[in-house]
Write an enzyme that holds these catalytic residues in place. Sequence first.
Site, PDB file in Angstrom:
ATOM      1  N   ASP A 125       0.864  -1.185   0.000  1.00 32.35           N
ATOM      2  CA  ASP A 125       0.000   0.000   0.000  1.00 32.35           C
ATOM      3  C   ASP A 125       0.898   1.231   0.000  1.00 32.35           C
ATOM      4  OD1 ASP A 125      -2.240   1.900   0.617  1.00 32.35           O
ATOM      5  OD2 ASP A 125      -3.344   0.050   0.927  1.00 32.35           O
ATOM      6  N   HIS A 142       2.278   1.695  -3.168  1.00 32.07           N
ATOM      7  CA  HIS A 142       1.426   2.649  -3.869  1.00 32.07           C
ATOM      8  C   HIS A 142       2.059   4.039  -3.864  1.00 32.07           C
ATOM      9  CE1 HIS A 142      -2.498   0.103  -3.252  1.00 32.07           C
ATOM     10  NE2 HIS A 142      -1.531  -0.557  -3.871  1.00 32.07           N
TER      11      HIS A 142
END
Length: 391
Positions: free
Chosen positions: A230, A252
Site C-alpha cells: 500500500d 502505492h
Amino acid sequence: MPSITSLIRFAALLTAAVAVPTPVDGELLERATGTDTAKRTTCTVNSVASAADLSGCSAVIITAFTVPAGDTITLAAASGATITQTGDITFAKTTGRLIIIVAHTGSISYMLAAAGPLITFDTDNVVYNGGDHNINGNGADYWDGQGTDGGSTKPHPFVKFKGYGTFEDVTILNSPAQAISVGTTGTTVIQGITVNNAAGNTDSLGANTDGFDISASDVTLSKNVVTNQDDCVAINSGSSIVIEDMTCTGSHGISIGSIASDKTVSGVKIARNTITGGLYGLRIKVDSDATDASVSDITYEANILSGITEYGVLITQSYPDNDGTPGTGAPITDVNFTGGTTTVSVGSSAYTLVIDCGACSGTWDFSDLDATGGKGHIIASNKAVISGGTY
C-alpha cells in the site's frame, strides 16, 4: 553557659537527625535493588509488565522478549530520555477486542475491533535507537488478502510514534496492516527505519500495509526503506513535512491523503526518493466529498520513479476514484516540480500524469517533471495553470 561553637554543633546534629529519618521496613531493600520507580535513571524493559511505568527513567534498555496475545505496550519515559533496543520484540497474534454498540433506538450490535496500536512510543524529546533489531508483528498470522476491509481482524496501526524527537534504526517486520502511525507533537526526525512487509507479496495476502501514515507537523522522514502493498508514505494532515531519500518498493508510492473533511496539508517537500514497481508513484488524493479541507505548497524535487503500472503522477479530487467526478470542497493550490528533475517511467498500460480537479488554482510549475511511457496524460486542472514539464 554553652559556647557558640557548642550550639552550632548541637544544631547541626539536630538538623541531621531531622533530615535523615530512619528507614522503614523494606526501604533499605528498595534503595539497594533500585525498585523505586520514581528514583530510577536507567531501566530495563524485558516484558510487558516492566514497561508499565517508565516515567522516572532517563535511559531505557529494551531487551528481546515476546508480547503475549492481547497485550499492548506503551513506552512513556521521562522527557529527554534515550531508548535503546538491544533485541527483537515479537508480538503473538491478538484477536482484537469485543465492542458492544448500543444505538439510540435501543438496538444492540457487536463487532470485533482491531486492537491497535500494539506498541506506542510516547516520550517527549526522545532519542530512540532500534539497534537494527526487529519489532515483529507476525503479519502472516493475519494476512488474508483483505486488509482492514474484511476478513480476519487485524490490529492497526502496528506501531505508533507519539511525543516527539528522533526515531531511528529499527525494522518493522510483517505488520498485520498499517505499519507506523506518526502522531507526534513536536519537531521529529524518523530515519534509517525499514518497514519490511515483503512476505505479504506471497499469494497477494498482504493488504493495507502502509509504511508511514502521518498526521502531524514538523516531521522529517529520511533514508527509510519500505517494501509493502500500500502507500509507502501517506500524509493525512499536517504542515512543514519533509520526505527525503526514501526507498519504496512495490508500494502505492508517496501520497498526500486521502484528505478527508476538516483536514489540511501544507508545506510539504518530497525530494530524492526512489519509487520502484508500484501501482502509483506520486499522488495527491482528496476525498470527493471532503469539505473545509485543503492541500497547498507541495514541492517535488529530484525523485526517481520506475516500473509504475497505473499512474505515475496522480492528482485527484475524486477519491476513492482515480479519475471521476471531482469534489470542490477541498481546494488544491501551489503544486510544483522544481529544484531537480523528477523522472517518471511507467508501464505500457499506465498514465504518466493525470490531474482530475474540481477546485484547483494558481500556476503550477512542472518544469522539472520528466514523465515517459504508457498511454500519456489526462489534464483536467480546473483553474490551475500547468507550466512546463514533459509528460
